[in-house]
Design an enzyme around this catalytic site. Sequence first.
Site, mmCIF file in Angstrom:
data_model
loop_
_atom_site.group_PDB
_atom_site.id
_atom_site.type_symbol
_atom_site.label_atom_id
_atom_site.label_comp_id
_atom_site.label_asym_id
_atom_site.label_seq_id
_atom_site.Cartn_x
_atom_site.Cartn_y
_atom_site.Cartn_z
ATOM 1 N N CYS A 81 -9.677 20.324 0.827
ATOM 2 C CA CYS A 81 -9.218 19.009 0.759
ATOM 3 C C CYS A 81 -9.055 18.673 2.293
ATOM 4 O O CYS A 81 -10.044 18.014 2.923
ATOM 5 C CB CYS A 81 -7.722 19.261 0.527
ATOM 6 S SG CYS A 81 -6.962 17.417 0.128
ATOM 7 N N GLU A 130 -8.655 26.441 -5.419
ATOM 8 C CA GLU A 130 -7.716 27.270 -5.477
ATOM 9 C C GLU A 130 -6.998 27.224 -6.907
ATOM 10 O O GLU A 130 -6.287 28.263 -7.298
ATOM 11 C CB GLU A 130 -6.810 27.551 -4.435
ATOM 12 C CG GLU A 130 -5.720 26.398 -4.364
ATOM 13 C CD GLU A 130 -6.276 25.005 -3.367
ATOM 14 O OE1 GLU A 130 -5.454 24.489 -3.005
ATOM 15 O OE2 GLU A 130 -7.554 25.072 -3.389
ATOM 16 N N HIS A 155 -9.348 20.961 -4.576
ATOM 17 C CA HIS A 155 -8.455 22.165 -4.469
ATOM 18 C C HIS A 155 -8.888 23.319 -5.452
ATOM 19 O O HIS A 155 -8.244 23.524 -6.414
ATOM 20 C CB HIS A 155 -7.118 21.733 -4.777
ATOM 21 C CG HIS A 155 -6.536 21.052 -3.548
ATOM 22 N ND1 HIS A 155 -5.907 21.716 -2.498
ATOM 23 C CD2 HIS A 155 -6.211 19.370 -3.446
ATOM 24 C CE1 HIS A 155 -5.291 20.618 -1.560
ATOM 25 N NE2 HIS A 155 -5.612 19.389 -2.367
#
Length: 591
Positions: A396, A529, A527
């Site tokens: 990001c 993750e 993102h």
Amino acid sequence: MPQSRTHSRTATKHIFVSGGVASSLGKGLTASSLGQLLTARGMRVTMQKLDPYLNVDPGTMNPFQHGEVFVTDDGAETDLDVGHYERFLDRDLSGQANVTTGQVYSTVIAKERRGEYLGDTVQVIPHITDEIKSRILAMSGPDLQGHQPDVVITEIGGTVGDIESQPFLEAARQVRHDVGRDNVFFLHVSLVPYLAPSGELKTKPTQHSVAALRNIGIQPDALILRCDREVPPALKNKIALMCDVDVDGCISTPDAPSIYDIPKVLHSEGLDAYVVRQLGLPFRDVDWTVWGNLLERVHQPRETVRIALVGKYVDLPDAYLSVTEALRAGGFANRSKVEISWVPSDACETEAGAQAALGDVDGVLIPGGFGIRGIEGKLGAIRYARHRKIPLLGLCLGLQCVVIEAARSVGLDDANSAEFEPETTHPVISTMADQEDVIAGEADLGGTMRLGAYPAVLTKGSVVARAYGSEEVSERHRHRYEVNNAYRDRIAKSGLRFSGTSPDGHLVEFVEYPADQHPFFVATQAHPELKSRPTRPHPLFAAFVDAALKHKLEERLPVDVHGEERAAVATDDELADSADRDEVASVDSAG
């Protein structure tokens, strides 16, 4: 005379998890671990978090107060516990998985304004509690694939006795009445403190906590006894007697070696079997195939790799919870243990600072964030990793910083983001068109970013395409700014490649330096993750950790057949030349 209620034992079962005595006892991990155990028994489980704060969602909350904001596929900004739920259940949840007091009151007040209550005096009971109940019961409906859950686990935030939590606890009590006692299970997490001077475990806090719960009409079916050591059987018997809970329902949960061991701890204490019996669920043995393989990788790593997380909120690791879990999962994919070095981004503003902070790491991760503080330090860390060929992954804001650093390296000395310097002459990162009214203060700040899952198309043969094993991917997002397309050609002169875009080619989603320029230097506007699971590590994190391992191995000194070390590093002259080049590059990019 009121009619008697009859309820089906085959209905969706509800498990409510509450907490007492103190916060941060691990309700979320307890609930997630129980969900994992029931899933491993072949049941379809979904989960929900009830948060008692008045914010509509955590999207505008300070990371130092709340921790990370977990974004779901459908674009909801939710509590970080929802991330635990997804990782332990290995399934995607929707925005329904997080309910806040702010959402409930907003809905009730909006209904009152529309006249839906037909002139009633709107009160906490029944109007607020009815709205909470409707959101709890909505979780038992079919999912997007048409599957109805066998079990809904609902975590009630806060602790018993908090004034903010009372409407949620009352709603949970009413759910038990509405769907039948046989279909509801109350699990209470409580602290059993150890007093070192007397050498005793104290049960009174748990007794008082259960008494407070019973005062509002809830009798717990089981107790999670949190302690730094095992709770002996004699103490379990005492707690069972004083709290009117079966001894089998008193579960000792000492601190586990890792969060992934918690399901094993709960299973060894018989919690899942007890829940199955109490709720009349079909009994199947736990299938440990997947989770057992995970635990083997957790506890028997073959290598250790050190990753620097260069962030703005490193004083509170929960602000990067999904990032750290994704890094560890990337380690599991490579049968390695990831050690995280928490680096405040301010520390890397100078070359000397970056050297001190990053000189002993095998990889650098630049996570997301907001605001100008620490940005020059992130740029310094990126520059350091680029010059020294250290694997880097940007997320990001990390992508935006990579683009700024690349732009400055080709002569756009004051290149910046419109977020940090609105008047910059080279806004290589600009405000997205649909966000300009928000930045101008003409629209709400909360819930208005580009949120949720969006598709991207990757360049064939690129580093990211090879990592994913596909040229079409979908990732979750949370941002207001994007790469300014007017600068793409000039930025490309640095060697940086725009290797992934939105399907229409407009929005840059991935950038990288080709493998012949850098072993692994990748950043994404997304993102990733948020989609990583311990049992299914995200491919970008797995590839990043793999590159970090290779970097570590290349740094080792090989030994020849005569047992003498051969220098696998540059000569003094080569190091001096490299330092000169770095100094020139540093001065050039600093503007």
